[in-house]
Design a protein around this motif. Structure first.
Motif, short mmCIF file in Angstrom:
data_model
loop_
_atom_site.label_atom_id
_atom_site.label_comp_id
_atom_site.label_asym_id
_atom_site.label_seq_id
_atom_site.Cartn_x
_atom_site.Cartn_y
_atom_site.Cartn_z
N GLY A 81 89.29 72.94 -12.77
CA GLY A 81 89.81 71.59 -12.91
C GLY A 81 89.19 70.66 -11.88
N SER A 127 93.08 69.20 -22.50
CA SER A 127 93.48 68.65 -21.19
C SER A 127 94.93 68.98 -20.86
CB SER A 127 93.30 67.14 -21.19
OG SER A 127 91.95 66.86 -21.30
N MET A 164 94.93 72.26 -19.26
CA MET A 164 94.42 72.18 -17.88
C MET A 164 95.48 71.60 -16.95
SD MET A 164 92.37 72.62 -15.49
CE MET A 164 90.83 73.24 -16.14
N TYR A 181 94.45 64.51 -14.11
CA TYR A 181 94.68 65.01 -15.47
C TYR A 181 96.01 64.52 -16.04
CZ TYR A 181 90.45 67.66 -16.08
OH TYR A 181 89.13 67.98 -16.26
N PHE A 184 89.18 69.14 -21.86
CA PHE A 184 89.35 68.69 -20.47
C PHE A 184 88.07 68.11 -19.89
CE2 PHE A 184 87.59 71.79 -17.35
CZ PHE A 184 87.07 72.72 -18.25
#
Ligand code: NAD
Length: 294
Positions: A176, A238, A241, A269, A282
């Motif tokens: 990430g 996403s 994530m 995020y 992501f």
């Protein structure tokens, strides 16, 4: 061949159950959603009326559920009906505390257990190429390994109870953070007149090299298989994530550890998801990073 109770037949669970059927096991499957039960029935699994019915008489039970609260609730229901010779495996991505709590609950019922979260996404679940990161006693791991190997290409013991979940969230915290770092570098490179290919050629073979560049480059072109070449369709959404970054922060708080970049990545995020991009891959975060400058 074993009788396997499989609980949770979503994007990951359904193809994983199908691979166990292909390996010759009898799979007795359950999900709260009727349409998913019907789908796996067409793929060779027997369908149970409840999680308890799927677990009753099984040699192995596998859960693949959204979060810790679901795993805690399902394990509390099924453990009392399971044989003490049976094995229970959770493949969901959940918080480390819940993972440890369900291991302890299994031990209380005299059952061996393994936490075995995965990486490899829905593509890996379909192709049986997942990586399983496992936590638990060595004997339980040895018993679980052949079943996990039928659904993946790599099965790793990371340590005792909860170690699989710990490895998963630490790994995903790195990814990430690194995806944001790589996106910032490409966004800056664009403004400085660098072509994507030039920056890729340098960074993928220099000290900036990492998986987010070499396997999953967030701009179209340099890595043809990356989601950037496919309108940022997941891949790895996403929202997933964000879930893993939040789990990493939860674990860091519990362990009294500061992970400031992990925390910042979680905030970025979260803003991306709140802007309506939870179902974007992501790596699409690069578009959000670019917009920060405008
Ligand atoms: P999903 O939401 O598609 O599937 C979860 C399923 O669990 C749903 O079908 C839901 O109906 C079912 N469920 C919930 N509570 C239940 C209960 N009490 N009894 C029976 N079924 C119940 O999620 P998914 O994408 O399959 O992911 C499953 C897990 O794997 C999550 O923990 C996720 O973080 C993790 N994971 C997902 C991916 C991915 O790419 N999708 C990758 C790695 C890890």
């Amino acid at each position: 061949m074993a009788t396997i109770g499989f609980i949770g037949l979503g994007n990951m669970g359904a193809p994983m159950a199908a691979n166990l059927v292909k390996a010759g096991h009898k799979v007795v499957a359950f999900d709260l959603v009727e349409a998913l039960r019907d789908q796996v029935s067409g793929e060779g699994s027997e369908v149970a009326e409840s999680a308890v019915a799927a677990a009753d008489g099984a040699d192995v039970v596998i859960t693949m559920l959204p979060a810790g609260k679901h795993v805690r609730a399902v394990w509390a229901d099924i453990l009392p009906v399971m044989s003490t010779q049976a094995l229970v495996i959770d493949c969901s991505t959940i918080d480390v505390e819940s993972a440890k709590a369900v291991h302890a609950l299994a031990a209380k019922h005299g059952l061996a257990s393994v936490d075995a979260p995965v990486s490899g996404g829905t593509g890996g679940a379909k192709a049986a190429t997942l990586t399983f990161m496992c936590g638990g006693e060595e004997r339980a791991f040895a018993d679980a390994k052949p079943f996990l190997a039928a659904m993946g290409k790599k099965v790793v013991l990371c340590g005792g109870a909860g170690a699989g979940q710990a490895a998963k969230i630490c790994n995903n915290m790195i990814v990430g953070i690194s995806m944001i770092a790589v996106s910032e570098a490409f966004a800056l490179g664009e403004k400085l007149g660098l072509s994507h290919q030039a920056l890729f050629d340098v960074a993928s073979t220099s000290s900036g090299q990492c998986w987010s560049i070499t396997s999953y480059c967030p701009v179209p072109g340099p890595v043809p298989t990356s989601p950037a070449n496919n309108a940022y369709k997941p891949g790895f959404a996403s929202s997933l994530m964000l879930k893993d970054l939040a789990l990493a922060q939860e674990a860091a708080d519990a362990a009294v550890v500061k992970a400031p970049l992990g925390k910042h990545a979680e905030e970025i995020y979260r803003a991306f998801e709140e802007a309506g991009h939870g179902q974007t891959d992501f790596s699409g975060i690069i578009n959000f990073i670019r917009r920060l400058s405008t």
